[in-house]
Design a protein around this motif. Structure first.
Motif, PDB file in Angstrom:
ATOM      1  N   GLU A 188      -9.218   1.586   7.290  1.00 53.01           N
ATOM      2  CA  GLU A 188      -8.462   0.399   7.701  1.00 53.01           C
ATOM      3  C   GLU A 188      -7.159   0.269   6.917  1.00 53.01           C
ATOM      4  O   GLU A 188      -6.095  -0.065   7.469  1.00 53.01           O
ATOM      5  CB  GLU A 188      -9.324  -0.860   7.490  1.00 53.01           C
ATOM      6  CG  GLU A 188     -10.458  -0.991   8.499  1.00 53.01           C
ATOM      7  CD  GLU A 188     -11.304  -2.225   8.237  1.00 53.01           C
ATOM      8  OE1 GLU A 188     -10.974  -2.978   7.300  1.00 53.01           O
ATOM      9  OE2 GLU A 188     -12.286  -2.422   8.982  1.00 53.01           O
ATOM     10  N   GLU A 189      -7.197   0.570   5.591  1.00 55.11           N
ATOM     11  CA  GLU A 189      -5.971   0.461   4.784  1.00 55.11           C
ATOM     12  C   GLU A 189      -4.939   1.512   5.231  1.00 55.11           C
ATOM     13  O   GLU A 189      -3.731   1.244   5.286  1.00 55.11           O
ATOM     14  CB  GLU A 189      -6.306   0.649   3.311  1.00 55.11           C
ATOM     15  CG  GLU A 189      -7.080  -0.533   2.721  1.00 55.11           C
ATOM     16  CD  GLU A 189      -7.430  -0.297   1.260  1.00 55.11           C
ATOM     17  OE1 GLU A 189      -7.202   0.839   0.776  1.00 55.11           O
ATOM     18  OE2 GLU A 189      -7.940  -1.244   0.632  1.00 55.11           O
ATOM     19  N   ALA A 190      -5.408   2.748   5.562  1.00 55.45           N
ATOM     20  CA  ALA A 190      -4.486   3.780   6.023  1.00 55.45           C
ATOM     21  C   ALA A 190      -3.816   3.377   7.336  1.00 55.45           C
ATOM     22  O   ALA A 190      -2.607   3.575   7.528  1.00 55.45           O
ATOM     23  CB  ALA A 190      -5.227   5.109   6.180  1.00 55.45           C
ATOM     24  N   GLU A 191      -4.613   2.785   8.247  1.00 57.36           N
ATOM     25  CA  GLU A 191      -4.046   2.348   9.524  1.00 57.36           C
ATOM     26  C   GLU A 191      -3.013   1.255   9.320  1.00 57.36           C
ATOM     27  O   GLU A 191      -1.990   1.195   9.998  1.00 57.36           O
ATOM     28  CB  GLU A 191      -5.173   1.866  10.446  1.00 57.36           C
ATOM     29  CG  GLU A 191      -6.032   2.991  10.962  1.00 57.36           C
ATOM     30  CD  GLU A 191      -7.185   2.475  11.793  1.00 57.36           C
ATOM     31  OE1 GLU A 191      -7.331   1.232  11.883  1.00 57.36           O
ATOM     32  OE2 GLU A 191      -7.936   3.301  12.368  1.00 57.36           O
ATOM     33  N   LYS A 192      -3.281   0.371   8.364  1.00 57.11           N
ATOM     34  CA  LYS A 192      -2.322  -0.713   8.101  1.00 57.11           C
ATOM     35  C   LYS A 192      -0.994  -0.152   7.588  1.00 57.11           C
ATOM     36  O   LYS A 192       0.094  -0.581   7.981  1.00 57.11           O
ATOM     37  CB  LYS A 192      -2.911  -1.690   7.091  1.00 57.11           C
ATOM     38  CG  LYS A 192      -3.987  -2.601   7.661  1.00 57.11           C
ATOM     39  CD  LYS A 192      -4.518  -3.549   6.575  1.00 57.11           C
ATOM     40  CE  LYS A 192      -5.617  -4.428   7.158  1.00 57.11           C
ATOM     41  NZ  LYS A 192      -6.177  -5.343   6.136  1.00 57.11           N
TER      42      LYS A 192
END
Length: 590
Positions: A573-577
């Protein structure tokens, strides 16, 4: 008051110890040198009455003499013998702390049971103590002479009932060779019970013995074998007194729970629970040998609310309420034919209530009671705050008028529904033969309730009674209504209606009337037919509960799984953000 022609002041004083004194007080002289006047007691009335609370009353067999015994020792004596006709005190004797008393056959000897556990025998003619027997290890709360006049029984706080035979022995007179007969009490049998004995009562036919114990129950034994015959459950506090009717068919019990219960001695079923008084009921009694047929089941009750009441044990209604005492009534004695009733109170007075020839109208008594109730509640109703929610709430365990009438509602519903059930069953059979037959005329009550079925009406009545009042309502039902009740319980089980309530009613009635049900072949057959259906319904309920529990457990596991966060998911999720932010940074808005 001033005595004429004298300079003395006379005072009439009534004291707390039931003594009336007259004092003379000389007037103070005008000279200052004289001392203060000293009062002198000139008259005193102190021998007639008791100095302490009267705990026991007993009438002789011919109703001419009354024995009254008080609970404390004193110079004036604890045991007094009175002439009923003249109201004069014939004898005054010192005795122990008396709790119960009785005349022995012949009316020449009075027996007293004391708080120390002793039996004391007093000769009335000689005014002497004949014998003192250490009978029990605890207080003797009750004693009664056997109907045949050859023995007596005592019940004590040491959890035992003892049987004593009367024996005449020849004793030598000291200094001579002559002998004189003397009465001796010889213990013959002993009955051990599980709790303190508060009251014992023989049936007039000498067949049964009722024993009231501290565990709120009454046990009925056979006199000859001392085998248990009946267990009477229902009172919420200990039973303080009992009485059996002259025909040995009814037993009345009174308790500290302010109720008088009337039971049948054939099956031990509770005919009625009467909310009789506003405080503990100390004594209850049927007329021992009624002359009139309609007085056979007339009942008297005396209570700590200072009232004496009479009841009709067949119609279950109050006949009369008698006021007069200024303190709690401790003891009561009823004349042989019911011509008068004697009561003794905490106000240290003995009152004789005589039967009159004046006709008694129950309607007038009811109107008088209603007027008194209205006047007593008028002030409190004016002071009540209608907006206060607590004014409408009542204690869950307190008996109310709805609790007392719930049993009658069930009885009425069963009577109407059973008649309608038979009527509709016959109609269904006839309709199978001739389909065009017109339906029968049902009771207007069922038509008014939107043409409800008989079994549905019974179930609605049972469901409308609060759970806290259901057991009290079922106790009012006599044993004769059980076939009708079991009929409808069986229908409820077959149709699967409110299995929880059905089981509760069924199990309570089985527990209450176990002994009678075992002896009844017809009811045993009905119970056997209900058993399979009941087992099937309980199995269905068990499966349903098990399925619901498993479903709830499954849902809780899914909720728990959603609440668990994995490290890989967080990193993704952090990478996608981050990627999303970069992309949005290079977008040309223009």
């Amino acid at each position: 008051m001033h005595s004429r022609g004298s300079k003395k002041l006379k005072l009439l004083v009534g004291t707390d110890s039931n003594v009336i004194d007259v004092y003379e007080v000389p007037q103070k002289s005008k000279l200052k040198s004289d001392e203060e006047p000293e009062p002198t007691r000139t008259f005193s009335v102190e021998l007639a009455g008791h100095r302490n609370d009267i705990r026991a009353l007993a009438l002789s067999s011919d109703d001419r003499m009354l024995a009254s015994a008080s609970s404390g020792k004193g110079p004036a004596g604890g045991l007094k013998i009175w002439n009923i006709k003249t109201r004069n005190c014939l004898r005054t004797l010192e005795c122990g702390k008396a709790l119960c008393a009785a005349f022995l056959p012949g009316d020449k000897i009075v027996v007293v049971g004391t708080k120390e556990g002793d039996i004391e025998l007093y000769d009335i003619a000689a005014s002497s103590l004949l014998d003192k027997i250490p009978a029990h290890e605890g207080a003797i709360w009750t004693l009664q002479v056997h109907p045949d006049g050859k023995s007596l029984i005592t019940g004590s706080a040491d959890k035992s009932v003892k049987f004593w035979n009367f024996d005449i022995v020849q004793e030598e007179i000291p200094g001579t060779k002559r002998t004189m007969p003397r009465l001796k009490l010889v213990q013959s049998r002993i009955l051990k019970v599980s709790d303190d004995v508060l009251s014992v009562e023989f049936s007039p036919d000498s067949r049964l013995l009722a024993v009231a114990t501290l565990d709120n129950t009454v046990k009925v034994f056979f006199v000859d074998s001392l085998k248990l015959f009946l267990n009477l459950y229902g009172h919420k506090l200990p039973v303080l007194s009992m009485s059996i009717s002259s025909d040995s068919k009814l037993i009345a019990t009174c308790s500290a729970d302010k109720n008088v219960r009337i039971w049948g001695l054939d099956f031990g079923d509770c005919h009625k629970a009467l909310f009789g008084h506003q405080d503990s009921i100390m004594q209850v009694g049927f007329i021992p040998h009624p002359v009139e047929q309609d007085e056979k089941h007339v009942l008297f009750s005396a209570s700590k609310d200072k009232l004496l009441k009479s009841w009709d044990a067949d119609k279950f209604e109050q006949i009369q309420k008698l006021k007069g005492h200024h303190g709690e009534i401790w003891a009561m004695a009823i004349a042989r034919t019911g011509d008068f009733v004697v009561t003794a109170s905490h106000d240290k007075s003995i009152r004789v209530w005589a039967k009159t020839d004046e006709p008694l109208f129950l309607e007038e008594e009811r109107e008088r009671d209603l007027e008194e109730l209205y006047e007593s509640t008028l002030a409190t109703s004016l002071d009540d705050d209608p907006t206060d929610p607590s004014s409408e709430a009542a204690a869950a365990s307190k008996q109310t008028s709805s609790t007392l009438t719930a049993g009658e509602r069930i009885q009425e519903a069963l009577d109407l529904a059973l008649e309608d059930h038979h009527l509709m069953a016959a109609y269904i059979l006839q309709k199978q033969k001739s389909p065009s037959i017109a339906p029968p005329q049902r009771n207007p009550l069922f038509l008014a309730l939107n043409n409800i079925s008989a079994e549905r009406h019974v179930l609605s009545v049972l469901s409308s009674i609060p759970a806290s009042a259901l057991h009290d309502a079922l106790l009012v039902l006599p044993f004769s209504t059980l076939p009708a009740l079991f009929t409808f319980l069986s229908l409820f089980l077959k149709k699967g209606w409110n299995t929880t309530l059905t089981c509760r009613v069924l199990y309570f009635m089985l527990k209450t009337h176990q002994r009678q049900l075992v002896a009844s072949k017809d009811l045993k057959v009905r119970l056997a037919s209900m058993r399979d259906v009941l087992r099937m319904r309980l199995t269905e309920g068990k499966d349903e509960v098990g399925f619901n529990v498993a479903a709830v457990r499954f849902l809780s596991e899914r909720v728990d799984e959603k609440g668990i966060v994995r490290i890989e998911d967080v990193e993704r999720e952090e990478a996608e953000k981050r990627e999303g932010r970069r992309k949005r940074g290079f977008v040309d808005i223009a």
